[in-house]
Design a protein around this motif. Sequence first.
Motif, short mmCIF file in Angstrom:
data_model
loop_
_atom_site.label_atom_id
_atom_site.label_comp_id
_atom_site.label_asym_id
_atom_site.label_seq_id
_atom_site.Cartn_x
_atom_site.Cartn_y
_atom_site.Cartn_z
N GLY A 57 4.86 -0.50 12.37
CA GLY A 57 5.29 1.05 12.12
C GLY A 57 4.64 2.17 11.81
O GLY A 57 3.45 2.42 12.05
N GLU A 58 5.31 2.98 11.25
CA GLU A 58 4.66 4.33 10.88
C GLU A 58 4.83 4.28 9.25
O GLU A 58 5.97 4.81 8.77
N PRO A 59 3.61 4.45 8.63
CA PRO A 59 3.42 4.29 7.26
C PRO A 59 4.25 5.54 6.24
O PRO A 59 4.77 5.48 5.40
N LEU A 60 3.95 6.81 7.18
CA LEU A 60 4.61 7.75 6.39
C LEU A 60 5.89 7.90 6.31
O LEU A 60 6.61 8.53 5.46
N LEU A 61 6.55 7.09 7.16
CA LEU A 61 8.26 6.81 7.02
C LEU A 61 8.69 6.14 5.68
O LEU A 61 9.81 6.09 5.26
N ALA A 62 7.71 5.41 5.20
CA ALA A 62 7.71 5.01 3.95
C ALA A 62 6.82 5.44 2.76
O ALA A 62 6.33 4.49 2.03
N PHE A 63 6.66 6.71 2.87
CA PHE A 63 5.84 7.38 2.11
C PHE A 63 5.97 7.07 0.42
O PHE A 63 4.76 7.01 -0.10
N ARG A 65 6.64 4.47 -0.94
CA ARG A 65 6.36 3.07 -1.07
C ARG A 65 4.68 3.18 -1.18
O ARG A 65 4.06 2.66 -2.07
N VAL A 66 4.25 3.86 -0.03
CA VAL A 66 2.74 4.03 0.01
C VAL A 66 2.16 4.70 -1.28
O VAL A 66 1.27 4.22 -1.77
N ARG A 67 2.64 5.91 -1.58
CA ARG A 67 2.14 6.53 -2.80
C ARG A 67 2.10 5.42 -3.90
O ARG A 67 1.25 5.45 -4.80
N TRP A 68 3.22 4.76 -4.33
CA TRP A 68 3.21 3.71 -5.39
C TRP A 68 2.22 2.74 -5.06
O TRP A 68 1.46 2.43 -5.98
N MET A 69 2.11 2.38 -4.10
CA MET A 69 1.09 1.39 -3.66
C MET A 69 -0.43 1.70 -4.03
O MET A 69 -1.30 1.19 -4.58
N VAL A 70 -0.67 3.01 -3.54
CA VAL A 70 -2.11 3.67 -3.67
C VAL A 70 -2.35 3.83 -5.27
O VAL A 70 -3.45 3.21 -5.60
N GLU A 71 -1.40 4.43 -5.91
CA GLU A 71 -1.54 4.54 -7.34
C GLU A 71 -1.74 3.27 -8.10
O GLU A 71 -2.54 3.19 -9.03
N THR A 72 -0.93 2.29 -7.81
CA THR A 72 -0.93 1.23 -8.42
C THR A 72 -2.04 0.34 -8.31
O THR A 72 -3.13 0.04 -9.01
N ALA A 73 -2.63 0.36 -7.12
CA ALA A 73 -3.85 -0.45 -6.44
C ALA A 73 -5.14 0.34 -7.37
O ALA A 73 -5.88 -0.39 -7.76
#
Length: 367
Positions: A57-63, A65-73
């Motif tokens: 897919g296109e990750p920015l369509l789930a931005f 979730r991506v933001r949460w994953m980056v901050e959590t990681a």
Amino acid sequence: HIFVPTLRCNQSCGYCQVSRRDSTQCGVDMAEETASKAIDLMLSAPGPTVTMEFQGGEPLLAFDRVRWMVETAAERAAAVGKKVNFVICTNLTVLTEAHLSFLAQHGIAVSTSLDGPPAIHNRNRPLTGNAAYDHVIENIRRCQVALGPGSVSALMTATVHSLDHPKAIVDEYVELGLASIFLRELNPYGFAAKSAKAIGYDVDAFVTFYKQALAYIIELNRQGFGIAEGYAAILLKKILTPFGVGFVDLQSPTGEGFAVVLYNHDGSVYPSDEARMLAEMGDDTFRMGSVEDAYRSLFFGKTVQQIAAAGCAESLPGCSDCVFVPYCGADPIRHYRTQGDLIGHRPTSSFCKKQKALFEHLFLLLT
């Protein structure tokens, strides 16, 4: 460590390898609980530094979730003394200022696709109601300004429509000031397999295109334009230096399941992106397990052991006595897909034919 936050995509590329879903489809985004467990698995890896790459897919369509994953990681990595490098693979057609600001804040590198001039890019990578090329060019430039030089890398995928235009394709990258171009052939997965008759070609046609593009790139460098061809650079590093390259297809023992792992949107774990692509086509042979499983059961389980058994090129028939074996790789999952078993048959392998042709050409250029 590849994470698939969503299978949704706003483009309909004929060579899509991952069997993407429509941008409005439900049920194909990664849940927060799934993402959390995948992050913990990633941080269980023994190395002090890991790379977290977002694909789709296109990750920015789930931005969100991506933001949460980056901050959590980032937070969890700091707590255990590890470093995470972030990469996002995006078509750059939905990029916003909020996206750019977040990418800059967390030092996230951008990987995108540019298939050449407008006629080629728009044909290969259609975007409903819009010209994808215009968006990509504009947003590559925005990323270069906001994220800094070298923060954006791009690759092109050659279809039959690309083969007569090697110079025009390279010129697009030079015009954008990109440091490299990666010339990629079609892969036998996802929609690309279904579209092969319409957009495909044989190995010889791709090798001819590649040689023409590489000759032009060398000519440009001699004129003072610094641009590399990514695949040639990887092969030459293997030939001319003692250092590893980290490119999964060219590792022996194989990098599948050892140098890369993928956490799918549904929590399934695979030893490579190609294994995930096979699963999307209905073949779950290489599913290692799920994010619910323990690290040891995933990475020391039956699936990884089977891949390892067929993953040493030096012991494979057709490879063991090949002059290029020190520089090549086993790639058992690709041979399973194209030839029906993990070991494969090198005399009829399209991967082997392409590799030999490129090695021979590079050695010729070195003489």
